[in-house]
Write an enzyme that holds these catalytic residues in place. Structure first.
Site, PDB file in Angstrom:
ATOM      1  N   ASP A   1      -3.428   2.486  -5.392  1.00 26.21           N
ATOM      2  CA  ASP A   1      -2.209   2.439  -4.566  1.00 26.21           C
ATOM      3  C   ASP A   1      -2.064   1.143  -3.771  1.00 26.21           C
ATOM      4  O   ASP A   1      -1.347   1.101  -2.793  1.00 26.21           O
ATOM      5  CB  ASP A   1      -2.164   3.653  -3.628  1.00 26.21           C
ATOM      6  CG  ASP A   1      -2.994   3.456  -2.371  1.00 26.21           C
ATOM      7  OD1 ASP A   1      -4.068   2.816  -2.456  1.00 26.21           O
ATOM      8  OD2 ASP A   1      -2.557   3.922  -1.309  1.00 26.21           O
ATOM      9  N   GLU A   2      -2.736   0.079  -4.212  1.00 30.47           N
ATOM     10  CA  GLU A   2      -2.725  -1.146  -3.418  1.00 30.47           C
ATOM     11  C   GLU A   2      -2.726  -2.396  -4.286  1.00 30.47           C
ATOM     12  O   GLU A   2      -3.483  -2.464  -5.256  1.00 30.47           O
ATOM     13  CB  GLU A   2      -4.007  -1.180  -2.572  1.00 30.47           C
ATOM     14  CG  GLU A   2      -3.766  -1.279  -1.098  1.00 30.47           C
ATOM     15  CD  GLU A   2      -5.058  -1.078  -0.341  1.00 30.47           C
ATOM     16  OE1 GLU A   2      -5.758  -2.079  -0.114  1.00 30.47           O
ATOM     17  OE2 GLU A   2      -5.362   0.072   0.020  1.00 30.47           O
TER      18      GLU A   2
ATOM     19  N   ASP B   1       0.865  -1.190   0.000  1.00 28.64           N
ATOM     20  CA  ASP B   1       0.000   0.000   0.000  1.00 28.64           C
ATOM     21  C   ASP B   1       0.902   1.240   0.000  1.00 28.64           C
ATOM     22  O   ASP B   1       1.665   1.456   0.947  1.00 28.64           O
ATOM     23  CB  ASP B   1      -0.897  -0.037   1.254  1.00 28.64           C
ATOM     24  CG  ASP B   1      -1.925   1.085   1.276  1.00 28.64           C
ATOM     25  OD1 ASP B   1      -3.054   0.833   1.684  1.00 28.64           O
ATOM     26  OD2 ASP B   1      -1.586   2.219   0.899  1.00 28.64           O
TER      27      ASP B   1
HETATM   28  N1  DCP Z   1      -8.346   8.939  -1.490  1.00 23.11           N
HETATM   29  C1  DCP Z   1      -9.327   9.881  -1.801  1.00 23.11           C
HETATM   30  N2  DCP Z   1     -10.352  10.137  -0.917  1.00 23.11           N
HETATM   31  C2  DCP Z   1     -10.449   9.460   0.252  1.00 23.11           C
HETATM   32  C3  DCP Z   1      -9.460   8.480   0.573  1.00 23.11           C
HETATM   33  C4  DCP Z   1      -8.414   8.253  -0.322  1.00 23.11           C
HETATM   34  O1  DCP Z   1      -9.258  10.510  -2.857  1.00 23.11           O
HETATM   35  N3  DCP Z   1     -11.441   9.714   1.121  1.00 23.11           N
HETATM   36  C5  DCP Z   1      -7.234   8.739  -2.434  1.00 23.11           C
HETATM   37  C6  DCP Z   1      -6.056   9.598  -2.030  1.00 23.11           C
HETATM   38  C7  DCP Z   1      -5.062   8.630  -1.437  1.00 23.11           C
HETATM   39  C8  DCP Z   1      -5.387   7.346  -2.177  1.00 23.11           C
HETATM   40  O2  DCP Z   1      -6.776   7.388  -2.447  1.00 23.11           O
HETATM   41  O3  DCP Z   1      -3.727   9.069  -1.619  1.00 23.11           O
HETATM   42  C9  DCP Z   1      -5.032   6.099  -1.373  1.00 23.11           C
HETATM   43  O4  DCP Z   1      -5.797   6.048  -0.194  1.00 23.11           O
HETATM   44  P1  DCP Z   1      -5.236   5.462   1.161  1.00 23.11           P
HETATM   45  O5  DCP Z   1      -6.400   5.212   2.026  1.00 23.11           O
HETATM   46  O6  DCP Z   1      -4.306   4.336   0.898  1.00 23.11           O
HETATM   47  O7  DCP Z   1      -4.454   6.684   1.833  1.00 23.11           O
HETATM   48  P2  DCP Z   1      -3.044   7.303   1.498  1.00 23.11           P
HETATM   49  O8  DCP Z   1      -2.259   6.503   0.524  1.00 23.11           O
HETATM   50  O9  DCP Z   1      -3.219   8.734   1.137  1.00 23.11           O
HETATM   51  O10 DCP Z   1      -2.352   7.287   2.927  1.00 23.11           O
HETATM   52  P3  DCP Z   1      -1.709   6.055   3.759  1.00 23.11           P
HETATM   53  O11 DCP Z   1      -0.272   6.403   3.924  1.00 23.11           O
HETATM   54  O12 DCP Z   1      -2.469   6.089   5.028  1.00 23.11           O
HETATM   55  O13 DCP Z   1      -1.931   4.807   2.972  1.00 23.11           O
HETATM   56 CA    CA Z   2      -1.955   4.292   0.763  1.00 27.33          CA
HETATM   57 CA    CA Z   3      -4.768   2.251  -0.010  1.00 29.51          CA
END
Ligand code: DCP
Ligand code: CA
Ligand code: CA
Length: 383
Positions: A124-125, A24
């Site tokens: 991203d996963e 992730d």
């Molecule tokens: N995303 C979005 N709106 C949300 C949640 C996420 O647009 N409510 C998008 C932005 C993030 C991406 O999806 O960058 C991936 O979501 P993640 O939940 O994996 O969160 P992040 O990668 O940003 O952070 P982490 O380091 O916690 O994985």
């Molecule tokens: Ca992420």
């Molecule tokens: Ca994710």
């Protein structure tokens, strides 16, 4: 025949000791923004969707970990994030999905090379089945994951967190337990005790309503659920869900890491040596990108129906243009010809110089001899 097919498809399930990784990417959209502008790294960075009504309306997509210290969260209204970050040198940016997809594709391609099968679940996963690569060893899996992390950092410059477990369920929760840049290994014999203390809603499928009901039964943790009488679970939630809850709480998950169909598009992006409006100069770069795309198309035996260009201008705004072909094609010349046309038109419409360019092909079809398909069908169904 049905059974044979089923066994074959689920090949790695009944192999004991699968080694499954969940990768992730850390604070993904915001990390992408840091990648193209490293000056952002020591500031709070918020990426958001601006709904456009007023300058402040919209929601936070994600933020870097510096912004998270100020309790900025995904989904929060932008005006609230602005208020929380008042007095800091925070930077707010609009989402640029095309750019994040490019980065994601590059990483997924690297990951693919490290796994027997890869299942991408979001931008991203991805789950990776690496059982064979590490000969079923969780010690080796840890070093292996570190090697993949190093390679992606070197090649792309993006960090991610990894969870390693005996199945998808455990690897996902392992990954979530340590972020960012985490590497968490949960061996099969530790899986049950790893899950036991967690609140029950950490299990996929246990939402607000279900966890409230479980709470009323005295089930607060995954361990409570594991110890709960399975017959009672079946009586309340029915066979499918009841069995799922019982298994999940006991760290049992036989879902295979399932390779999806082909990628929906192949794209490459690059920065020009200098900002320019010169078509020939731009085409030098896009031709390079096209040759690279063509190699991948040939490897995968794919034909395409759409060609698109992606442009980042000197004011950092990004634009794309695309064209749908009358017939599918597979040769680099068709891409180059259409890219030239799209850029010729695009440059005549914008006064600004171009900074980065990208090429994308999509609308794939695959040519495969009919006979080969039949043979593999019989091979699959014979056992
Ligand atoms: N995303 C979005 N709106 C949300 C949640 C996420 O647009 N409510 C998008 C932005 C993030 C991406 O999806 O960058 C991936 O979501 P993640 O939940 O994996 O969160 P992040 O990668 O940003 O952070 P982490 O380091 O916690 O994985
Ligand atoms: Ca992420
Ligand atoms: Ca994710």
């Amino acid at each position: 025949m049905g059974l044979g097919l089923c066994l074959r498809i689920r090949g790695s399930d009944w192999m004991q000791n699968r080694v499954v990784m969940l990768v992730d990417f850390d604070y993904f959209y915001a990390q992408c923004e840091e990648l193209r502008n490293p000056a952002l790294k020591d500031k709070p960075v918020v990426v958001g969707v601006y709904s456009g009504r007023t300058e402040e309306s919209g929601a936070v997509s994600t933020s870097n970990y510096i912004a998270r210290k100020y309790s900025v969260k995904s989904g929060m209204p932008l005006f609230l994030a602005k208020r929380k970050l008042e007095g800091t040198d925070a930077v707010f940016l609009p989402v640029d999905h095309e750019y994040y997809d490019q980065i994601s594709n590059r990483i997924m391609q690297i990951l693919q090379g490290y796994a027997s099968s890869l299942e991408q679940v979001s931008v991203d996963e991805a789950y990776l089945d690496v059982t064979e690569q590490v000969q079923g060893s969780f010690e080796k899996a840890k070093d292996y994951a570190q090697k993949i992390k190093n390679e992606v950092t070197e090649q792309v410059g993006i960090s991610f967190s990894v969870g390693i477990g005996p199945n998808k369920l455990v690897s996902k929760i392992a990954c979530d337990s340590q972020k960012p840049n985490g590497l968490t290994v949960v061996k099969p014999e530790e899986a049950k005790s790893f899950l036991a203390p967690l609140p029950v809603d950490r299990l996929l499928g246990v939402g607000k309503k279900t966890s409230a009901r479980m709470d009323s039964l005295g089930i607060k943790t995954v361990g409570d659920l594991a110890n709960y009488d399975v017959q009672k679970l079946l009586a309340i939630w029915g066979k499918i869900l009841g069995v799922y809850f019982h298994n999940a709480a006991n760290a049992v998950d036989n879902e295979p890491v399932q390779e999806q169909g082909e990628a929906e598009s192949i794209s490459r992006i690059g920065t020009l040596k200098q900002d320019t409006k010169d078509l020939a100069f731009i085409l030098q770069k896009t031709d390079e990108l096209t040759d690279d795309i063509s190699k991948e198309l040939a490897d995968k035996n794919l034909s395409f129906k759409q060609v698109a260009i992606y442009v980042v201008l000197i004011d950092l705004s990004s634009k794309s243009r695309s064209i749908t072909l009358e017939q599918t094609a597979k040769d680099p010349e068709t891409i180059k010809k259409n890219v030239k046309e799209l850029f010729g038109k695009f440059l005549s419409e914008t006064p600004l110089e171009v900074r980065r360019v990208g090429v994308k092909v999509s609308g794939f079809s695959r040519e495969e001899p009919r006979q080969k398909q039949l043979t593999s069908f019989f091979q699959t169904t014979k056992e």
